[in-house]
Design a protein around this motif. Structure first.
Motif, PDB file in Angstrom:
ATOM      1  N   SER A 170      37.385  38.095  38.041  1.00  0.00           N
ATOM      2  CA  SER A 170      37.705  38.440  36.859  1.00  0.00           C
ATOM      3  C   SER A 170      38.350  37.325  36.378  1.00  0.00           C
ATOM      4  N   ILE A 171      38.523  36.291  37.216  1.00  0.00           N
ATOM      5  CA  ILE A 171      39.539  35.242  35.802  1.00  0.00           C
ATOM      6  C   ILE A 171      38.451  34.676  35.710  1.00  0.00           C
ATOM      7  N   TRP A 172      37.335  34.019  36.556  1.00  0.00           N
ATOM      8  CA  TRP A 172      36.054  33.862  36.237  1.00  0.00           C
ATOM      9  C   TRP A 172      35.085  33.881  34.917  1.00  0.00           C
ATOM     10  N   ILE A 173      35.365  36.202  34.709  1.00  0.00           N
ATOM     11  CA  ILE A 173      34.522  36.868  33.678  1.00  0.00           C
ATOM     12  C   ILE A 173      35.555  36.443  32.180  1.00  0.00           C
ATOM     13  N   VAL A 202      47.789  38.234  34.200  1.00  0.00           N
ATOM     14  CA  VAL A 202      48.157  39.465  35.112  1.00  0.00           C
ATOM     15  C   VAL A 202      47.604  40.301  34.549  1.00  0.00           C
ATOM     16  N   TRP A 203      46.620  40.640  33.280  1.00  0.00           N
ATOM     17  CA  TRP A 203      45.806  41.569  33.311  1.00  0.00           C
ATOM     18  C   TRP A 203      44.381  40.893  34.228  1.00  0.00           C
ATOM     19  N   TRP A 204      44.141  40.233  34.295  1.00  0.00           N
ATOM     20  CA  TRP A 204      42.585  39.548  34.511  1.00  0.00           C
ATOM     21  C   TRP A 204      43.293  40.124  36.270  1.00  0.00           C
ATOM     22  N   VAL A 205      44.132  39.226  36.587  1.00  0.00           N
ATOM     23  CA  VAL A 205      44.156  39.641  38.064  1.00  0.00           C
ATOM     24  C   VAL A 205      44.231  40.338  38.255  1.00  0.00           C
ATOM     25  N   ALA A 206      45.371  41.898  37.666  1.00  0.00           N
ATOM     26  CA  ALA A 206      45.476  43.118  38.581  1.00  0.00           C
ATOM     27  C   ALA A 206      43.793  43.400  37.625  1.00  0.00           C
ATOM     28  N   ARG A 207      43.091  43.291  37.786  1.00  0.00           N
ATOM     29  CA  ARG A 207      41.623  44.042  37.408  1.00  0.00           C
ATOM     30  C   ARG A 207      41.103  44.041  38.535  1.00  0.00           C
ATOM     31  N   GLY A 208      40.865  42.770  38.428  1.00  0.00           N
ATOM     32  CA  GLY A 208      39.681  42.017  39.579  1.00  0.00           C
ATOM     33  C   GLY A 208      40.565  42.581  40.920  1.00  0.00           C
TER      34      GLY A 208
END
Lengths: 110, 411
Positions: free
Chosen positions: B217-220, B183-189
């Motif tokens: 963001s998910i990739w990173i 969730v955080w990955w998606v949100a920050r991205g």
């Protein structure tokens, strides 16, 4: 203290790996499977890969890469002359040791 | 072949690689080639997408796996790099600069008002962040990022972080990682991507930016799990996101935003930005400059128009007064039809020979026949009044030359 196969294996893993590669070359997982099939279930995965690298570094194994149908290429290992010599010599040592132990244990049991 | 590995398997391999990073490069690649093959086989046995836990149950932790491999292969015991504290300290210092200076300016950019200010500080912050993060990674000089943990400051920070993590109950911790992390990955991205395009002046593509940002963001996130050097970039960016994501959420709930969040609306009507939507009344994207109401019988009528909120639907006046040298104070009107300047082929001229401007509220078109739609539900069709269209009917209000609105237009 009960004897642990994995402890015993440490001493003879080289010999076991050489033995399963005597007739047919194999990639890492092949070797692992052959050892398990032969009854050495306790062998630790990583130690087999480590042993292969050490025997290779000692010049007992050849290695070559072969593409596989199921995916990435595989690195095969096989015995060379040095490996065959090492296997023969180690087999002799093992047999001698095993015989000694057998005699010892039989004497104890008798 | 390593590139074919994904997910937990790739992470496991990367962690084994990190454990063995002191090996000579050639041997490292050779042995990891074998390990990758091994992991592929094990993954195939475990099923399509093995989890980190599944792998660890089968093979032990990456660290145990590496130790076993090391012992069996006769590799020297791991070197605990004591020497290069200097490089580690430098890397850590650049990391700290990247995580303070960069986020500082970026947050100013994102919360600040005015597009130029935002773009400027955004550029400064991004440059500071990327440059110092790059210098930090470079300062490692190819050594494992773990060496920063051997410096006094790194060790104490790591201990403090570990301590605070230990405060969280293990089951909550697991939930946080499995649910919170994606969730955080998606949100920050998403927020990062949208902010990037908003700050650098492309409001129209913020949605695309958000989607692209989430993917990146998910990739990173995945990359960082495998290569800790990414942390030099990811930690500062996470700090920015930790401030911006809540601000964004607050803005979308409260609706009292600042900075980039209202640039879109704030710039309406100002001519400074080239990204304004066209001002005035739009219907399907086409500008509506005047409205000519007709009643059921096709007679022109005058109306005041209001929207659903009771706000007058104002359009800019187009009468003679607006054309004169000193336009009236009230340039807007919701009294329709708006009076327009009469297009007179034979203009009356005044004493000085200047054409006199004449206003008209006559439609510049012939109204089409009114459709026979009953205005009230009338079940008896025989009774239905078919309005007889009078296409040639003279508008009842004859345009009076020079007529101005007697009623103050809006208020």
């Amino acid at each position: 203290m009960a004897m642990d196969t994995s402890q015993l294996l440490k001493g003879v893993l080289d010999l076991a790996v050489l033995a399963v590669l005597r007739d047919t070359d194999g990639y890492g997982y092949d070797v692992l499977r052959r050892l398990r099939a032969a009854g050495l279930e306790d062998v630790a995965d990583a130690s087999v890969y480590g042993t292969l690298r050490r025997l290779f570094a000692a010049g007992a194994l050849t290695s070559y890469v072969q593409p596989s149908e199921e995916g990435p290429h595989r690195k095969y290992y096989g015995l060379n002359k040095t490996g065959l010599d090492l296997l023969a010599q180690s087999t002799k040592t093992w047999n001698h040791f095993a015989d000694t132990m057998s005699v010892l244990l039989q004497e104890e049991a008798a | 072949m390593n590139s074919t590995l994904t997910g937990a398997v790739a992470t496991y391999l990367a962690q084994v690689r990190a454990e063995l990073s002191d090996l000579p490069p050639g041997e490292l690649e050779e042995v990891l080639d074998d390990v990758a093959g091994h992991l592929t086989e094990v993954a195939a046995e475990l099923g399509q997408a093995p989890t980190a836990t599944g792998l660890q149950e089968r093979l032990g932790t990456p660290s145990q796996y590496a130790d076993e491999l090391r012992r069996a292969a006769g590799y020297p015991p791991p070197r605990r790099v004591p020497a290069d504290n200097k490089a580690a300290g430098l890397a850590l210092r650049w990391g700290l600069i990247a995580s303070t200076v960069g986020p500082f300016f970026l947050v100013i950019a994102l919360l600040g008002r005015g597009r130029d200010v935002s773009a400027f500080f955004g550029l400064v912050g991004l440059t500071a962040l990327v440059v110092s993060a790059h210098l930090g990674v470079k300062a490692l000089r190819g050594q494992s990022p773990r060496i920063v943990l051997d410096t006094p400051r790194g060790a104490s920070t790591a201990a403090a972080i570990r301590e605070s993590i230990d405060q969280i109950p293990p089951n909550v911790r697991r939930e946080l990682v499995t649910i919170g992390q994606p969730v955080w990955w998606v949100a920050r991205g998403a927020v990062g991507g949208a902010s990037f395009f908003a700050v650098f002046g492309a409001n129209a593509v913020t949605v695309v930016g958000a989607l692209a940002g989430a993917a990146v963001s998910i990739w990173i996130g995945r990359r960082t799990q495998q290569d800790a050097r990414w942390l030099w970039y990811v930690v500062p960016l996470n700090l920015v996101a930790a401030i911006i994501v809540p601000a964004w959420l607050a803005a979308s709930f409260v609706g009292g935003p600042s900075g980039i969040f209202n640039n879109y609306t704030a710039s309406r009507g100002s001519s400074s930005s080239s990204y304004n939507p066209p001002s005035g009344l739009l219907l399907d994207g086409v500008s509506v400059s005047n409205i000519y109401p007709f009643d059921e019988q096709g007679r022109p009528v005058h109306v005041r128009l209001y929207n659903q909120d009771g706000q007058p639907i104002n359009l800019e006046r187009q009468d003679c007064a607006m054309q004169s040298g000193n336009p009236p104070q009230n340039e807007l009107s919701n009294y329709f039809p708006l009076v327009t300047v009469q297009d007179d082929p034979n203009p009356t001229v005044d004493a000085d020979g200047v054409a006199i401007c004449k206003d008209t509220d006559k439609a510049p078109f012939v109204p089409p026949p009114a459709p026979a739609t009953p205005t009230t539900p009338s079940p008896t069709p025989a009774n239905s009044v078919t309005p007889t269209p009078h296409p040639s009917a003279k508008p009842s209000a004859t345009p009076k030359p020079g007529a101005t609105l007697t009623v103050p237009p809006t208020r």
